[in-house]
Scaffold this motif. Structure first.
Motif, PDB file in Angstrom:
ATOM      1  N   VAL A 221       8.015  -9.157  43.324  1.00 53.65           N
ATOM      2  CA  VAL A 221       8.755 -10.133  42.622  1.00 53.65           C
ATOM      3  C   VAL A 221      10.109 -10.060  43.081  1.00 53.65           C
ATOM      4  CG1 VAL A 221       9.055 -11.108  40.389  1.00 53.65           C
ATOM      5  CG2 VAL A 221       7.088 -10.240  40.813  1.00 53.65           C
ATOM      6  N   ASN A 222      10.390 -10.952  43.886  1.00 59.70           N
ATOM      7  CA  ASN A 222      11.839 -10.911  44.216  1.00 59.70           C
ATOM      8  C   ASN A 222      12.728 -11.967  43.341  1.00 59.70           C
ATOM      9  OD1 ASN A 222      11.663  -9.146  46.354  1.00 59.70           O
ATOM     10  ND2 ASN A 222      11.199 -10.772  47.821  1.00 59.70           N
ATOM     11  N   ILE A 223      13.788 -11.386  42.692  1.00 60.52           N
ATOM     12  CA  ILE A 223      14.482 -12.108  41.937  1.00 60.52           C
ATOM     13  C   ILE A 223      16.081 -12.207  42.329  1.00 60.52           C
ATOM     14  CG2 ILE A 223      15.518 -12.262  39.492  1.00 60.52           C
ATOM     15  CD1 ILE A 223      13.257 -10.305  38.466  1.00 60.52           C
TER      16      ILE A 223
ATOM     17  N   VAL B 282       9.573  -5.137  41.130  1.00 61.29           N
ATOM     18  CA  VAL B 282      10.765  -5.949  41.027  1.00 61.29           C
ATOM     19  C   VAL B 282      11.821  -5.631  41.733  1.00 61.29           C
ATOM     20  CG1 VAL B 282      12.363  -7.031  39.172  1.00 61.29           C
ATOM     21  CG2 VAL B 282      10.022  -6.553  38.572  1.00 61.29           C
ATOM     22  N   TYR B 283      12.327  -6.602  42.600  1.00 61.00           N
ATOM     23  CA  TYR B 283      13.820  -6.448  43.116  1.00 61.00           C
ATOM     24  C   TYR B 283      14.438  -7.414  43.111  1.00 61.00           C
ATOM     25  CZ  TYR B 283      10.798  -3.445  46.274  1.00 61.00           C
ATOM     26  OH  TYR B 283      10.017  -2.244  46.882  1.00 61.00           O
TER      27      TYR B 283
ATOM     28  N   LEU C 132      19.552 -12.063  51.011  1.00 62.58           N
ATOM     29  CA  LEU C 132      18.442 -12.530  50.163  1.00 62.58           C
ATOM     30  C   LEU C 132      17.197 -11.962  50.832  1.00 62.58           C
ATOM     31  CD1 LEU C 132      19.421 -16.366  50.566  1.00 62.58           C
ATOM     32  CD2 LEU C 132      18.995 -15.136  48.534  1.00 62.58           C
ATOM     33  N   PRO C 133      16.017 -11.897  50.135  1.00 62.12           N
ATOM     34  CA  PRO C 133      14.839 -11.167  50.910  1.00 62.12           C
ATOM     35  C   PRO C 133      14.292 -12.290  51.961  1.00 62.12           C
ATOM     36  CG  PRO C 133      14.156 -12.409  48.819  1.00 62.12           C
ATOM     37  CD  PRO C 133      15.796 -12.385  48.968  1.00 62.12           C
ATOM     38  N   SER C 134      13.430 -11.965  52.724  1.00 58.99           N
ATOM     39  CA  SER C 134      12.699 -12.887  53.502  1.00 58.99           C
ATOM     40  C   SER C 134      11.329 -13.465  52.819  1.00 58.99           C
ATOM     41  CB  SER C 134      12.283 -11.871  54.837  1.00 58.99           C
ATOM     42  OG  SER C 134      10.966 -11.356  54.350  1.00 58.99           O
TER      43      SER C 134
END
Length: 222
Positions: free
Chosen positions: A3-5, A28-29, A39-41
């Motif tokens: 879960v990317n927040i 959780v990240y 930002l995540p990919s």
């Protein structure tokens, strides 16, 4: 599940979303693009959560456009996205709808009424925390999920994996404390005519967490 927040201001954290993720055994990240530009990919995202903040999707900060690009990639991969307040506005703008100043400023606790039965089990009405003065138009292909007395578009559903809420269903008691002590002056001129103190001392309804869990379970097929 990862879960990317995306969190945009310190006082508007993930609250019940983090509780849900831990209860379901997910990782959780939390990213802070406004502060750190990272930002995540899409490839490393299983659920993308886009939280609120004191900005507009119409602002020209580079990270705001970069965030929408990530959201587009996640959506194209048919992965779930949940947006709260600014996050819901980002979803609407990504899908070609306008985001503009609302005719009234909504800050405080007030009811929203369910407008569709797309997500099973959601109550017909919820008393939720509003903290905004912008609004989004409903994009083509989206379903209106909630409305308030003041603003018609309070929630949207796209396909079966994207939900945006203009209000803050995710808040816990600690989140409300943080929002009031850091940004309590924002309540001035709200159409709801509540004080920072009355907002802070209003209990968070138990059904709000249950509804938040239902929405996240729905878009992630948990």
């Amino acid at each position: 599940m990862r879960v990317n927040i995306l969190q945009h201001t310190p006082e508007e954290g993930p609250g019940a979303i983090r509780i849900w993720a831990h209860a379901r055994g997910h990782q959780v990240y939390v990213y802070h693009p406004a502060q750190h530009g990272k930002l995540p990919s899409a490839a490393e995202t299983d659920l993308l959560v886009v939280l609120g903040g004191p900005i507009s999707p119409n602002d020209d900060a580079p990270w705001i456009a970069a965030e929408r690009y990530l959201m587009r990639e996640v959506m194209a991969a048919h992965k779930p996205i949940f947006g709260a307040c600014f996050g819901a506005q980002q979803i609407a703008k990504l899908l070609g709808a306008t985001v503009s100043p609302a005719p009234v400023k909504e800050v405080g606790w007030a009811p929203v009424t369910r407008q569709a039965d797309v997500i099973p089990g959601l109550p017909a009405q919820l008393k939720v925390l509003h903290w905004h003065q912008d609004m989004f138009a409903l994009p083509d292909g989206a379903t209106r999920l909630f409305a308030s007395e003041q603003i018609r578009n309070q929630g949207l559903v796209v396909n079966d994996n994207v939900v945006g809420l203009q209000f803050h269903l995710e808040v816990t008691e600690d989140n409300v404390h943080a929002m009031v002590v850091n940004d309590g002056d924002y309540v001035a001129d709200s159409v709801l005519h509540q004080t920072a103190q009355s907002i802070e001392t209003t209990p968070v309804p138990d059904e709000n967490r249950a509804a938040m869990f239902q929405i996240l379970d729905y878009i992630t097929r948990s």
